[in-house]
Design a protein around this motif. Sequence first.
Motif: not given
Length: 327
Positions: A117-123
């Motif tokens: 989730d962190l990576l998806t939001v960060a992208a």
Amino acid sequence: MLLIILNIFCAGLHASDLPLTLDYYKSTCPTVLEIVKSEMECAVLSDPRNAALILRLHFHDCFVQGCDGSVLLDDTITLQGEKKAPINFHALKGFRIIDRIKNKLESECPGIVSCADLLTVAARDAVILVGGPYWDVPLGRKDSKTANYDLVSTNLPTANEGLLSIITKFLYQGLSAEDMVALSGAHTIGMARCVNFRGRIYGDFETTATMNPISETYLSKLRSICPAAPATKADNNESALDYVTPNLFDNSYYHILLQGDGLINSDQELYSSVFGLETKQLVQKYAENGIAFFEKFAESMVKMGNIINPDTYVDGEVRKNCRFVNT
């Protein structure tokens, strides 16, 4: 027939029926979006190129086992990660940015927010911070306890790949040719290594390009960066995928393809391939209409972000450290 077979084969990977929601962390970690946004603002302010690094991480994660954070795992005695696979080894960076965000989240909401989730939001935030579109990110992914080194080479498109092969790889993920052309627009930011564009600039570049003074100057510069004879040091020399506005998320990437000046073969194939009637029309559409590109890119990013292996959702975890599975 190929499309039907691929859709059946990959039906289990697209889990739109899994309970991803926009308010997944509303009660457990209400500040998650603010924390990710703040850390990404610092990262992109320090170096605009960091936006492309995080966006690329997200792509490479989702195309292998779904969006499960597997790309973030380090090698251990018992686990072979994806970072050292040939396609990823020199291409992926930005892991320390993810570490910093994770540390902040663990301090605020320990054991709650998954690395996936962190990576998806960060992208998503990375794209916004360099001028790109906004989209809502459904949340609730779990982190995989495994990685798949071999699937990296199987699933991810390469710089010198032909159009039909690239389309097939996107179809396998449940993504259409239109999704592929829109998502390829991510190359409006980021860099490519000499080893990935040498074949193009000493191959058919002069055939596809209009070879006006701008193209001639551009090609001359590329050849000075990347000599014809393979050389270890030169292999890692880099050039922007979008030489017009390399740090701005816009539609100039498609204008470059119209001119035949695409840096890597897999990009120029979208417009110049004899098999690319549909993709050529889409390149023209997005070059003419930046709003249409932004809208489709946002839609396709949500679609890609929803590629989830149901087994990971059931058996996955929320890692405390994105580099290692929990002990």
